[in-house]
Scaffold this active site. Structure first.
Site, short mmCIF file in Angstrom:
data_model
loop_
_atom_site.label_atom_id
_atom_site.label_comp_id
_atom_site.label_asym_id
_atom_site.label_seq_id
_atom_site.Cartn_x
_atom_site.Cartn_y
_atom_site.Cartn_z
N LYS A 65 13.67 -14.64 1.41
CA LYS A 65 14.67 -15.68 1.17
C LYS A 65 15.74 -15.25 0.17
O LYS A 65 16.87 -15.76 0.21
CB LYS A 65 13.99 -16.97 0.69
CG LYS A 65 13.16 -17.64 1.78
CD LYS A 65 12.61 -18.98 1.32
CE LYS A 65 11.80 -19.64 2.44
NZ LYS A 65 11.33 -20.99 2.07
N ASN A 86 17.24 -19.76 3.68
CA ASN A 86 16.17 -19.88 4.66
C ASN A 86 16.70 -20.14 6.07
O ASN A 86 15.93 -20.36 6.99
CB ASN A 86 15.19 -20.99 4.27
CG ASN A 86 15.75 -22.38 4.52
OD1 ASN A 86 16.84 -22.71 4.03
ND2 ASN A 86 15.04 -23.19 5.29
N ASP A 101 15.97 -25.76 3.00
CA ASP A 101 14.77 -26.15 2.26
C ASP A 101 15.08 -27.30 1.31
O ASP A 101 14.29 -28.23 1.16
CB ASP A 101 14.23 -24.98 1.43
CG ASP A 101 13.38 -24.02 2.24
OD1 ASP A 101 12.86 -24.43 3.30
OD2 ASP A 101 13.23 -22.86 1.82
N GLY A 124 5.16 -21.60 -9.52
CA GLY A 124 5.72 -20.50 -8.75
C GLY A 124 7.20 -20.30 -8.99
O GLY A 124 7.91 -21.22 -9.40
N ARG A 148 3.33 -16.47 -14.12
CA ARG A 148 2.45 -15.53 -14.82
C ARG A 148 3.13 -14.95 -16.05
O ARG A 148 2.47 -14.36 -16.91
CB ARG A 148 2.03 -14.41 -13.88
CG ARG A 148 1.02 -14.86 -12.83
CD ARG A 148 0.77 -13.80 -11.78
NE ARG A 148 1.95 -13.58 -10.95
CZ ARG A 148 1.98 -12.75 -9.91
NH1 ARG A 148 0.92 -12.05 -9.59
NH2 ARG A 148 3.09 -12.63 -9.19
#
Length: 245
Positions: A65, A86, A101, A124, A148
């Site tokens: 994407k 997308n 999206d 995310g 993360r």
């Protein structure tokens, strides 16, 4: 025959091909077909177009994407702001990137939370998360991204303590965790801190009830999967490909 399709990798359990094939059949659309075009590397994209000159429009999924953008001639204003594509339209040899999206997420989110504007956690940082951020910003909703690694407006999963969970009543999973066939996986959040006041939105649609959703439901939280968002973005793409917007 106009050919539409999906690029990404892998594409073994794609939503789009079945959705559009069923749509064409149900609506008697006989001059169009939809195919999957798995690309192991985005550098294969120009070759795909050369080998398939009948392609009239494409959807783009994980992991391209963002990587697709340098291969396009221009972006719609919304796609440029979001930084992810997308949907691609092809007109007179020009490739234009769109982001449907955001449309699909906006419509399904409003149906899910109504007039509420709770603080949100976005799990995310991939292309789908950018569309989610765009919609929340447009809607005037505060949010934190969970990843993360830490950064501006972004915290790590170990920092999801009682205070953070209590303050953010909407949690949106934009990661692929829990997608078939890896149905036992889910984002690493403290599910025991969830309450009936929480709303969990999972962009994953297969399975219909993910592990993320199941764990939220066990704590009384309301949940929804990504099927309505996917349907919305697909219909928006069809309108773009047919020059209706």
């Amino acid at each position: 025959m106009r050919v539409f399709g999906l690029i990404g990798y892998p594409l073994g359990h794609s939503f789009s091909k079945k959705y559009f094939t069923d749509k064409f059949s149900a609506q008697g659309i006989q001059d169009a077909m939809y195919e999957n075009f798995p690309l192991e590397d985005i550098s294969m994209f120009p070759g795909l177009l050369e080998e398939n000159p009948e392609i009239a429009g494409l959807n783009v999924t994980i992991p391209y994407k963002e990587k697709i953008i340098p291969y396009l001639d221009e972006l719609s204003p919304e796609a440029a702001r979001i930084g992810a594509v997308n949907c691609i339209s092809l007109e007179e040899g020009k490739l234009t990137g769109h982001n449907t999206d955001a449309w699909g997420f906006r419509c399904s989110l409003l149906e899910f939370i109504g007039s509420r504007k709770p603080k949100a956690l976005i799990l995310g940082t991939g292309g789908a998360s950018k569309a989610v951020k765009y919609v929340l910003e447009e809607s005037g909703m505060d949010f934190l991204t969970v990843s993360r690694t830490e950064g501006p407006g972004r915290i790590t999963y170990p920092r999801l303590d009682e205070g953070v969970i209590a303050a953010h009543k909407l949690i949106i999973n934009t990661t692929p965790l829990g997608t078939f066939p890896d149905t036992d996986s889910c984002p690493d959040i403290p599910y025991h801190l969830l309450t009936p006041e929480h709303r969990l939105y999972d962009l994953v649609y297969n399975p219909r009830q993910t592990e993320f959703m199941k764990r939220g439901m066990a704590r009384g939280a309301r949940t929804v999967n990504g099927y309505a968002m996917l349907s919305g973005q697909a219909e928006r793409a069809w309108e773009i490909w047919n020059g209706r917007i």
